[in-house]
Structures are given as C-alpha cells and as structure tokens.
Design an enzyme around this catalytic site. Structure first.
Site, mmCIF file in Angstrom:
data_model
loop_
_atom_site.group_PDB
_atom_site.id
_atom_site.type_symbol
_atom_site.label_atom_id
_atom_site.label_comp_id
_atom_site.label_asym_id
_atom_site.label_seq_id
_atom_site.Cartn_x
_atom_site.Cartn_y
_atom_site.Cartn_z
ATOM 1 N N SER A 187 0.816 -1.215 0.000
ATOM 2 C CA SER A 187 0.000 0.000 0.000
ATOM 3 C C SER A 187 0.853 1.270 0.000
ATOM 4 O O SER A 187 0.445 2.298 -0.538
ATOM 5 C CB SER A 187 -0.928 -0.001 1.228
ATOM 6 O OG SER A 187 -1.828 -1.084 1.165
ATOM 7 N N ARG A 227 -35.399 -25.833 -3.199
ATOM 8 C CA ARG A 227 -35.052 -26.788 -2.139
ATOM 9 C C ARG A 227 -36.085 -26.730 -1.031
ATOM 10 O O ARG A 227 -36.443 -25.650 -0.555
ATOM 11 C CB ARG A 227 -33.672 -26.435 -1.569
ATOM 12 C CG ARG A 227 -33.188 -27.353 -0.453
ATOM 13 C CD ARG A 227 -32.753 -28.696 -1.000
ATOM 14 N NE ARG A 227 -31.872 -29.377 -0.080
ATOM 15 C CZ ARG A 227 -32.262 -30.206 0.900
ATOM 16 N NH1 ARG A 227 -33.559 -30.414 1.091
ATOM 17 N NH2 ARG A 227 -31.381 -30.788 1.678
ATOM 18 N N GLU A 232 -5.138 -4.078 -5.057
ATOM 19 C CA GLU A 232 -5.553 -2.717 -5.438
ATOM 20 C C GLU A 232 -5.835 -1.892 -4.184
ATOM 21 O O GLU A 232 -6.708 -1.017 -4.174
ATOM 22 C CB GLU A 232 -6.767 -2.724 -6.365
ATOM 23 C CG GLU A 232 -6.422 -2.925 -7.826
ATOM 24 C CD GLU A 232 -5.623 -1.785 -8.427
ATOM 25 O OE1 GLU A 232 -5.785 -0.642 -7.992
ATOM 26 O OE2 GLU A 232 -4.818 -2.047 -9.332
ATOM 27 N N ASP A 279 -5.292 -2.435 0.360
ATOM 28 C CA ASP A 279 -5.924 -3.075 1.506
ATOM 29 C C ASP A 279 -7.135 -2.249 1.937
ATOM 30 O O ASP A 279 -7.072 -1.020 2.017
ATOM 31 C CB ASP A 279 -4.922 -3.176 2.661
ATOM 32 C CG ASP A 279 -5.542 -3.710 3.934
ATOM 33 O OD1 ASP A 279 -5.562 -4.930 4.114
ATOM 34 O OD2 ASP A 279 -6.048 -2.885 4.732
#
Length: 645
Positions: free
Chosen positions: A140, A306, A419, A421
């Site tokens: 970063s 379901r 891209e 944190d």
C-alpha cells in the site's frame, strides 16, 4: 412485452446498459462457460486462450483513446471487464492487468513515443505485459518502494535494480509465465538524488519465454484462488534500459541527467501519476460485486427449489425461502447488491467524465480517488460476506465444486487486499474528508470550533453525489418522530445516515484538534483516533451508497419496478441501521422502542419481498449459461465444467 425483471435489469445496468447487453451475448458462448480448473497449467492456458478470443472481438478498444486505436470509452472499458467476473474471475483479473493496469500505465503515464510503440500491440495481445508495482516489503505504501532506476549519464540508460530482498516485485499478475514486458515502478535517481517513484517500461523475457539478462522471474505457485492468473516475482540485477523507456508524461530526464517536471511538488506529482490509474481500483470493486450477484443468484434460485421440513398439518415440505430466517440471510444481501451497483454506476460515470476531459479539475480527481477507494472496500467486503453466506445457505451442495460457490469464494478472497488493503483505503477516505477542512480548525477557540462544526462540517457531509434536487426533495419529506412508520420514510432514512456521518466527522476532527493543542506526536495523535476516523469513513461510504440507490430508483420508468426498488431500498437502509444499532442508540438517534421497530421493519420488508425473489435475481441480468451450478433445476444449469488435476 417487457417484464418487471426486464425493467429492473435496464435500470440497474445504468448508463452503459448497451455494453452490458453486448457482453452478455459474447459471454453466452460455450468457450466462456464457468469452469473449475485447479490445475494452474490448464487454467492459465485457458485464460490466455479466452483473452485472445476477447481481443479478436475488439474487447480492449474501449479502454484506449481514439488516436491510439481505441474508442475512448473509459466507462465502457470498466464495465466490460467487470462483466467478465460472471464467467471467470481469473479471466477478469488477467484482462484487467493486461488492458487496464499495464495498458493504462502506458497510455496514461507515457507519451507519443510509447503510445506508438506499445498500445496497438498490447490491445491485440501481440505484446503481453505486467504491472510491477507491489514489492515484498511495500504494498500500500507505494512512495516507499525500494526498486531503483538510476540514470547513467555516460550510457544514456537507466539501470533498474532490486537492492534488497524486500525490493523484489511480488504477486505480479503475468510475471510468472506470459508477460514479456513490465511496467516497473521504481525510485528515479539522477545526479545522486532520488526524485521519487516513476514508471519504466522494462523487457523481462525474450520471445521464447526465457528471462532476459539481469532479470530473474519466479512463480508464486499455488494460491487460494485465481488459478488462471500467473502471479510471479521479479528481481532486477542492474538491468539497463534506454532513457526513452521512462514513461514521461509528468516528468523526464534529459540526456545530461537533468530532471524536469511541470509539477514541482513531489507529493503532488506522485499522486497525480497514480491518480490516473484509478481505473484499476474501480474495476476490482465492480468485479467483486458482480461475483457476489452471481453467488446470490445461485443461492436464491436454490432456495426457491429446495424444500426442508413439513409445515404443521401438511405433508408438503416447505421451500427454504419461505422461512423468515432464510429470507433474512439472503434478501438484505440482495438489497445491498442493488445499492452497491447503483453506487458503482455513479462512480464509473464520474470516472468516465473526468478522464474524458483534457484538463480534469484536481479537486474532482481527488474526490474520485476517495470515492473509488471507499466503494472498492465496500464492494469487496460485501462480496466476501455475501458469497460466504450464499455458500452456507446452500448447505452441503454449496460446498461442491460443481455448484461454483467455493470457486467464487476462493477467487474473490484476495480482492479485499489487492488494489489497496481495504482498511488502508477506508483510512484514505477519512483523510480526504478531514483534510477538506483540517487547515481551518487549527487554533480555533471552543466557540469558534462549535460555529465551524455547525456549518463547514455539515456542508462537507451534505455535498451529495447524485441528483441534488431529487435527493433534497426526498430529504425534505422526512418524518422526525418516533412512530414505526417513519422508518420507511426515505427522507428519515437519509437523515439518519447523514446525522451519523456528520457527527462522526465533526467529533473526529475535534479530537484531532485537541491532540494538536496538546502538541502530541502527530502519529500518536492520529493513531489514538484511528478507529473513530475509520468509523466516520464507513458512515460516509454507506451514506453515498444510499443516495446513489435513491437516485437510481428515480431513473426507473416502470411503476411496478420502481415500487419494488423502493422496498429493496428500505431493506438496505434498515439493514445498515440495524447493524449499527448500538451507535444509534448510544447517541440517542434511536430509542429502545424504535430500535425494535427497525427489526420489525426488516422482517416486514423480507415478507413483502418474498414473492419477488425470482424477479430480483433476474434483475441482476446474469445469463443462464453463466450461473454454472449443477444443483439448479431448469435449462442452462448444467454442472460447472471440471478439469482434471
């Protein structure tokens, strides 16, 4: 005749709906069917083959200027790559690296000589590149990268070097196998002085795939997901490149080693350079959100077929979607997906408009970067949460590879950290908000501060992102009372989001001001209030998402669809309030009784939306062929294709 789902899809698709429809058609092809391929060699080969199909379709053209052989449609480029997430996230990442990051660096940081040499070949995949920014020791904190590019006056070359073990370029998509050229970020040194981080074009392999002299590449090996992306590492040992390989849009070095730049301030120069690459961050967030919609569509469809347990006095088993607890597991996440897509649409439109101008306004550019950071964090955290819940909601079936959810979970897991944190990005959002008035708070008396907090801070919060007139009209309809019904009032919801953001920003600034007055160490002062600052940024992000949703509803031209979107928006707003119920109660924005009414409101919205679950899922616009889940009934739901290890 168009159905309600059709109108939802059209509204949700936004400004680039035509691009989305075209990509849906292109991906509705056997060659793009979802697949589970843990074997990295097979997965990488398949991803590259799919990239070549996309290149033949002219897929990359939108991302580049008309003068370079593209169409100049930045918004269309982001939308196109985001849509690939519905097929295969490895393909999306590989396309994003080649055409978004590597190509974006060449076009946005380079000049005519670079455009002529590289743009058309990289569009056509005649040149495969990678984006070598991240290092083992620095991710970063890009300004502190250790790789060096030292100018040698005698030879007229830059010497690229990795001086320490931590300066190794790491996790670089394409570096392990396919890339032959890297866009390398390094500290530019000339005349013995560092001028900060700049980007250079550095060949790393020959046509036979062998490392060039001085370059050592290696494979990152097996990862938690994204098997089709050949992530690798690069070490440079005094690799020489021509002076012209400096991408010199913002700075250059003359033959005699003189450094020149039209931007004198080094910090501003750096942030101007990296700001042009914001498209990658926008794409990552949008792609994560697309993957979340696929997972929720699979889980929602499964819940509609379901059955589990018999109802009293009945021999028929109950659809699991009919249980309130199951509705509360999936419907708020579906609502958040709608909200985030409207916010993403606004972000992409803003990015497109700014990048389409010759001289973008610096303040608008900074606001775009802050918005991109915040929504990238929101989208990727949502994907992690939504896909996990979707997996659990499908029980054991959700754990089978043939039903796709485990692959979606594995592939998107890293999106929260690449891209940028997410915690660092959220902090970036807060800093942008606070620095808009940080200079003014220094030296204020308590009386001056209170006057300032009541005006300037409020103005920062109320700078709306969407249609000002529409939002203000809705805001003015708020019902500030304790009745349950007011919680469904849009103006009331907006006011609660806005009040929270305003309070958190004002008190965060006040705490920082107090630390300044006590002359505390700047790091200690900020570190002490970091949790508060992150909370303020989160509140800001959630407020702009709500406003984008409200504005998006107004663009819907079909009344039944518009009414349905209104109920979905209620569910989003009340879900956010419930998640932060403790804060609202602590600060007296919710009484105990009204807090209970929030929960009742969520339950009510789940019940009213239950008959529309299939419609809401269809509104996501995911082609049947891309659901790729064997457990779903009906056409287009064949098993995910499995490849042997």
């Amino acid at each position: 005749m168009a159905t309600t789902a059709d109108h939802l899809r059209t509204t949700l698709d936004g400004r680039w709906r035509e691009v989305r429809e075209r990509v849906r058609g292109e991906l509705d092809d056997e060659r793009f069917a979802p697949h589970y391929t843990p074997n990295t060699a097979i997965a990488r080969t398949k991803a590259l083959e799919q990239m070549r199909i996309l290149a033949d379709l002219g897929y990359a053209a939108n991302g580049f200027a008309v003068s370079h052989g593209g169409t100049g449609d930045a918004g269309g480029a982001v939308t196109s790559i985001e849509m690939l997430a519905m097929s295969d996230l490895s393909l999306m990442v590989k396309a994003g690296v080649q055409w978004g990051l590597f190509g974006g660096a060449i076009e946005n940081l380079g000049t005519e000589r670079h455009h002529q040499a590289y743009v058309k070949p990289l569009i056509d995949l005649d040149l495969l590149g990678c984006f070598a920014m991240t290092e083992t020791g620095h991710g970063s904190d890009v300004q502190e990268l250790e790789t060096t590019a030292t100018y040698d006056v005698d030879s007229g070359e830059f010497v690229i070097n990795s001086p320490t073990p931590s300066s190794r370029k790491d996790y670089i998509g394409g570096a392990a196998q396919h890339a032959t050229v890297a866009a390398v970020f390094a500290q530019l040194i000339t005349g013995g002085e560092s001028q900060g981080v700049h980007c250079f074009v550095v060949p790393i392999r020959d046509e036979a795939g062998n490392d060039l002299p001085g370059v050592t590449t290696s494979d990152c090996g097996l990862k938690g997901g994204l098997p089709g992306v050949d992530n690798g590492r690069i070490v440079f040992d005094n690799v020489r490149i021509p002076r012209e390989n400096l991408l010199n849009r913002y700075a250059d070095v003359t033959e005699d080693g003189t450094y020149t730049s039209a931007i004198e301030n080094s910090n501003r120069r750096f942030f101007t350079m990296v700001g042009t690459l914001v498209r990658g961050r926008v794409t990552v967030g949008g792609s994560a959100a697309a993957a979340a919609r696929v997972a929720l569509a699979i889980a929602g469809r499964y819940a509609l077929q379901r059955r589990q347990f018999s109802a009293p006095k009945s021999d028929d088993e109950v659809l699991i979607m009919d249980y309130l607890v199951h509705q509360k597991r999936l419907l708020p996440l579906i609502a958040r997906s709608y909200a985030l897509q409207f916010a993403q649409n606004e972000l992409v439109a803003t990015m497109h408009d700014i990048q389409s101008t010759e001289n973008p306004d610096p303040q608008e550019q900074r606001e775009l970067e802050g918005r991109a950071a915040g929504l990238k964090a929101a989208n990727t955290w949502h994907a992690t949460r939504a896909i996990q819940e979707a997996r659990e909601a499908c029980g054991g079936a959700g754990y089978l590879a043939e039903n796709r959810l485990t692959a979606l979970k594995a592939d998107t897991d890293v999106f929260t950290t690449f891209e940028g944190d997410n915690h660092v990005l959220t902090q970036l959002v807060a800093k942008e908000l606070l620095t808009s008035y940080a200079e003014e708070v220094r030296g204020m008396s308590p009386v001056d501060w209170m006057r300032f907090a009541a005006t300037t801070v409020s103005d920062v919060v109320k700078k709306r992102t969407a249609s000002q007139q529409i939002l203000q009209t809705i805001f003015d309809t708020r019902q500030d009372n304790e009745e349950d019904g007011s919680l469904f009032n849009r103006g009331t919801q907006m006011k609660m989001f806005e009040d929270r953001e305003e309070y958190l920003l004002a008190t965060a600034a006040r705490r920082l001001q107090g630390a300044q007055k006590r002359e505390e160490d700047p790091f200690d002062a900020f570190n002490f209030v970091q949790d508060h600052v992150l909370k303020a940024a989160q509140a800001h992000i959630e407020r702009i998402i709500l406003e984008a949703f409200v504005s998006g509803i107004e663009t819907c031209t079909d009344e039944p669809a518009k009414e349905l979107l209104g109920e979905v928006c209620d569910l989003y707003a009340l879900s956010v309030i419930e998640e932060d119920k403790a804060w609202f109660m602590e600060h007296r924005h919710l009484s105990v009784e009204r807090a209970k009414a929030v929960t009742r409101g969520i339950n009510e919205r789940c019940r009213t939306l239950r008959p529309h679950v299939a419609t809401l899922i269809d509104g996501f616009g995911i082609p049947e062929s891309l659901l790729g889940s064997a457990m779903l009934d009906g056409p287009g739901t064949d098993a995910v294709r499995l490849h042997d290890n």
